[in-house]
Design an enzyme around this catalytic site. Sequence first.
Site, PDB file in Angstrom:
ATOM      1  N   CYS A 189      39.907 -35.201  -5.113  1.00 61.89           N
ATOM      2  CA  CYS A 189      40.746 -36.254  -4.543  1.00 61.89           C
ATOM      3  C   CYS A 189      42.103 -36.327  -5.241  1.00 61.89           C
ATOM      4  O   CYS A 189      42.287 -35.848  -6.347  1.00 61.89           O
ATOM      5  CB  CYS A 189      40.031 -37.602  -4.632  1.00 61.89           C
ATOM      6  SG  CYS A 189      40.718 -38.839  -3.494  1.00 61.89           S
TER       7      CYS A 189
ATOM      8  N   ASP B 190      31.847 -46.089  -6.745  1.00 59.02           N
ATOM      9  CA  ASP B 190      32.778 -45.922  -7.858  1.00 59.02           C
ATOM     10  C   ASP B 190      32.761 -47.216  -8.670  1.00 59.02           C
ATOM     11  O   ASP B 190      32.386 -48.281  -8.161  1.00 59.02           O
ATOM     12  CB  ASP B 190      34.183 -45.640  -7.323  1.00 59.02           C
ATOM     13  CG  ASP B 190      35.143 -45.099  -8.369  1.00 59.02           C
ATOM     14  OD1 ASP B 190      34.796 -45.108  -9.566  1.00 59.02           O
ATOM     15  OD2 ASP B 190      36.244 -44.669  -7.986  1.00 59.02           O
TER      16      ASP B 190
END
Length: 215
Positions: free
Chosen positions: A10, A129
């Site tokens: 990412c 996350d």
Amino acid sequence: MIRRTRIKFCGMVDPIHAKFAVALGVDAIGVIFAPSARRVSLETARAIAMVVPPVVTLVAVMVDPSEEEIRVVRSVLPQAVFQFCGKESPALCRSAGGAYLKLFPVSSDDTMGAYDIASEWDEALPLFDTRSPLGGGSGQTFEWNRVATLASRRPIVVAGGLSAENVAECIHRIRPFAVDVRSGIETDERKDFRKMEAFVETVRKADATTHHAEE
């Protein structure tokens, strides 16, 4: 047959790094359209998309976008899968069209289990996350066992503070469908070729050793 953990890199900001990630065999590449040091313009996102082949998923990362913002990104990246990292409703996420990822932040004082939260989003690929006050990625790990039960029931993505140093432990402990890394493959907030390669190699070795341990 070895069960393969999917890998998402990412925060790509440079087509050169994206091309290298493709060569390493990553499964998904994320570009960020939210407030971040790694936020990209539509022009840069288009340049990155040009080096990402159809067999690799391009992920457009957004935080609380409007429907118009989604339409604009979709017009530039028609092949992208969206990742929503804010307080978006299921209806807004569905409006992007097709499959999508939804971030579920995990904090030490959560009273509701991760499985209960994610079960409300049956259409989403849940991504977990560590909770961040700004939304989006945190760069910090959370207690992976908190999502272990869910990982055994449906595909999930684990993010947050992963690197070549700890991703094998994550895979061995909960066998996630995919792992998502951003700062763990960077040096001074810039993608690092050696760290990118080390991360992929570590995931592949962890898959092999976990498979042999389960036989």
